[in-house]
Design an enzyme around this catalytic site. Structure first.
Site, PDB file in Angstrom:
ATOM      1  N   LYS A  40       0.490  -0.959   0.044  1.00 57.26           N
ATOM      2  CA  LYS A  40       0.059  -0.011   0.252  1.00 57.26           C
ATOM      3  C   LYS A  40       0.837   1.487  -0.049  1.00 57.26           C
ATOM      4  O   LYS A  40       2.117   1.556   0.406  1.00 57.26           O
ATOM      5  CB  LYS A  40      -0.918  -0.166   1.492  1.00 57.26           C
ATOM      6  CG  LYS A  40      -0.247   0.129   2.237  1.00 57.26           C
ATOM      7  CD  LYS A  40      -0.948  -0.509   3.844  1.00 57.26           C
ATOM      8  CE  LYS A  40      -0.103  -0.402   4.879  1.00 57.26           C
ATOM      9  NZ  LYS A  40      -1.250  -0.807   5.862  1.00 57.26           N
ATOM     10  N   ARG A 136     -10.982  -0.273  14.618  1.00 54.14           N
ATOM     11  CA  ARG A 136     -11.125   0.467  13.354  1.00 54.14           C
ATOM     12  C   ARG A 136     -12.391   0.042  12.422  1.00 54.14           C
ATOM     13  O   ARG A 136     -12.646   0.823  12.167  1.00 54.14           O
ATOM     14  CB  ARG A 136      -9.890   0.749  12.651  1.00 54.14           C
ATOM     15  CG  ARG A 136      -7.880   1.645  13.104  1.00 54.14           C
ATOM     16  CD  ARG A 136      -7.260   1.543  12.083  1.00 54.14           C
ATOM     17  NE  ARG A 136      -6.713   0.629  11.469  1.00 54.14           N
ATOM     18  CZ  ARG A 136      -5.744   0.607  10.720  1.00 54.14           C
ATOM     19  NH1 ARG A 136      -4.586   0.878  10.762  1.00 54.14           N
ATOM     20  NH2 ARG A 136      -4.916  -0.335  10.583  1.00 54.14           N
ATOM     21  N   TYR A 263      14.655  31.540   5.583  1.00 55.01           N
ATOM     22  CA  TYR A 263      13.481  32.062   5.600  1.00 55.01           C
ATOM     23  C   TYR A 263      13.541  32.568   7.617  1.00 55.01           C
ATOM     24  O   TYR A 263      13.871  31.749   7.927  1.00 55.01           O
ATOM     25  CB  TYR A 263      12.403  31.493   5.627  1.00 55.01           C
ATOM     26  CG  TYR A 263      11.742  30.854   4.503  1.00 55.01           C
ATOM     27  CD1 TYR A 263      11.294  32.306   3.699  1.00 55.01           C
ATOM     28  CD2 TYR A 263      11.948  30.402   3.412  1.00 55.01           C
ATOM     29  CE1 TYR A 263      11.006  32.908   2.202  1.00 55.01           C
ATOM     30  CE2 TYR A 263      10.884  30.388   2.061  1.00 55.01           C
ATOM     31  CZ  TYR A 263      11.072  31.623   1.363  1.00 55.01           C
ATOM     32  OH  TYR A 263      10.537  31.435  -0.019  1.00 55.01           O
ATOM     33  N   MET A 310      10.559  25.306   1.100  1.00 51.79           N
ATOM     34  CA  MET A 310       9.941  24.030   0.188  1.00 51.79           C
ATOM     35  C   MET A 310      11.174  23.233  -1.394  1.00 51.79           C
ATOM     36  O   MET A 310      10.526  21.667  -1.070  1.00 51.79           O
ATOM     37  CB  MET A 310       9.256  24.664  -0.790  1.00 51.79           C
ATOM     38  CG  MET A 310       7.983  24.189  -1.738  1.00 51.79           C
ATOM     39  SD  MET A 310       6.819  24.921  -2.107  1.00 51.79           S
ATOM     40  CE  MET A 310       6.463  25.906  -1.448  1.00 51.79           C
TER      41      MET A 310
END
Ligand SMILES: *Cc1c(COP(=O)(O)O)cnc(C)c1O
Length: 369
Positions: A40, A136, A263, A310
């Site tokens: 997955k 769950r 930053y 980023m």
């Protein structure tokens, strides 16, 4: 999204390590158990198609979390069983049958909705999920499980398996694990008709509770070479991490004392020093809290200084290095190793999350073996 290939940042995937990790687990669990590979979330960031193709002869089937992940494997030509571990809504039953995908049935309400929607369950392959304490999804009583199996069988579905999932198999305290085991066993023993496949073992259960395996294991994080407990429990045998994350210096400069970086100007050099810029940032899943952690250059730890932005971050170098010098963010350089587990500890999370967060912008590269 298209991965950014024309940049030195890449994840190198050692498919042979994944094969070796599966083999070592298989050698340590009781013989005759089936192995389902959990691929997955793009095989925990390793690339689900490449991984599945590579290991398909070593395993009996695959587990994914949703229909799209299952279809991706089928469309890539994977022919073995694919079980969707999560709940697929009943409107997807027809496509599941078309592609021979096994669904998890987890509630009587799902069956009622399937009936209401007119879903034809005939020939659908299903596994029944038991909620033995994870909380769950899944049936929480023997009566409901029996009723679901009866209803599914009457509708012509093939109930091929039944399974549960442990919440604490990676912890030293076994009380909750044992309670779940008792609950699951009581349900299995009480069923009017027990499906052929009974499975309960994720990686942690396969490693530390191998005596409790029913007839199949679902291996996730161990295949990728990581310890499911992080550092809490010791691995009973060696595993090899399959993913390395590498980049390179794309800018190198000398700072004067007091020059600020990034930053927020959170870093200022104390003295004259060398700084390198690495083209990776939080958009790659290299999160801002990596500030203060280290990466490897020339076999040495180099601190990440200033904010991670980023697309870029800056590291302090012990001396000048050339453009293109290799930077290892996860993996080995010489005697030094940075593991996903160490990164997880810095972030206050688990190694699973470190791997899964690596974004699609990072190309996954495979050796040609
Ligand atoms: C993700 C998952 C697994 C695999 O877990 P690991 O800890 O990675 O081995 C097994 N079973 C279920 C139901 C899962 O959701």
């Amino acid at each position: 999204m298209i991965s950014s290939y024309r940049r030195p940042t890449k994840a190198l995937i050692d498919l042979e390590a994944i094969s070796a990790n599966i083999s070592v687990v298989q050698a340590h669990i009781p013989q005759g158990k089936k192995t389902f590979a959990v691929v997955k979330a793009n095989a925990y960031g390793h690339g689900s198609v490449a991984v599945s193709q590579h290991i398909k002869h070593q395993v009996d089937g695959f587990c994914v979390s949703n229909m799209d992940e299952a279809l991706e494997l089928r469309q890539a030509g994977i022919a073995k069983m694919i079980l969707v571990l999560g709940v697929v809504m009943p409107d997807e039953v027809a496509i599941a049958k078309d592609y021979d995908i096994t669904l998890t049935v987890a509630s009587l309400e799902w069956l009622a909705l399937a009936e209401k929607l007119g879903a034809n369950l005939a020939e659908l392959k299903v596994h029944i999920k038991i909620d033995s304490g994870m909380g769950r999804i899944g049936f929480r009583s023997l009566e409901d499980a029996n009723q679901a199996i009866t209803q599914l069988t009457e509708a012509g579905a093939k109930v091929e398996g039944i399974f549960t999932h442990f919440a604490t198999a990676d912890e030293a305290d076994n009380r909750k694990f044992n309670q779940q085991l008792v609950t699951f066993k009581a349900i299995i023993d009480g069923l009017d008709v027990c499906p052929e496949l009974v499975h309960a073992s994720n990686s942690a259960t396969s490693l530390w509770h191998s005596e409790t395996i029913f007839n199949a294991v679902r291996l996730g994080i161990v295949m990728y070479g990581l310890n499911p407990s992080g550092t809490d429990l010791e691995l009973p045998y060696d595993l090899k991490p399959a993913l390395s994350l590498e980049s390179a210096l794309v800018h190198v400069k000398e700072l004067s004392a007091g020059d600020q970086v990034g930053y927020g100007a959170t870093y200022a050099s104390q003295e004259s020093e060398w700084l390198g810029t690495v083209p990776i940032g939080y958009a790659d899943g290299w999160t801002r809290d990596m500030q203060g952690f280290s990466v490897l250059v020339d076999g040495q730890e180099c601190e990440i200084v200033g904010r991670v932005s980023m697309d870029q971050m800056t590291i302090r170098l012990p001396r000048q290095y050339k453009l293109g010098s290799k930077v290892t963010l996860i993996g080995r350089q010489g005697n030094q190793e940075i593991t996903a587990t160490a990164i997880a500890q810095k972030r206050g999370t688990i190694n699973y999350e470190v791997l899964c967060l690596l974004s699609d912008r990072i190309p996954r590269m495979y050796d040609d073996k």
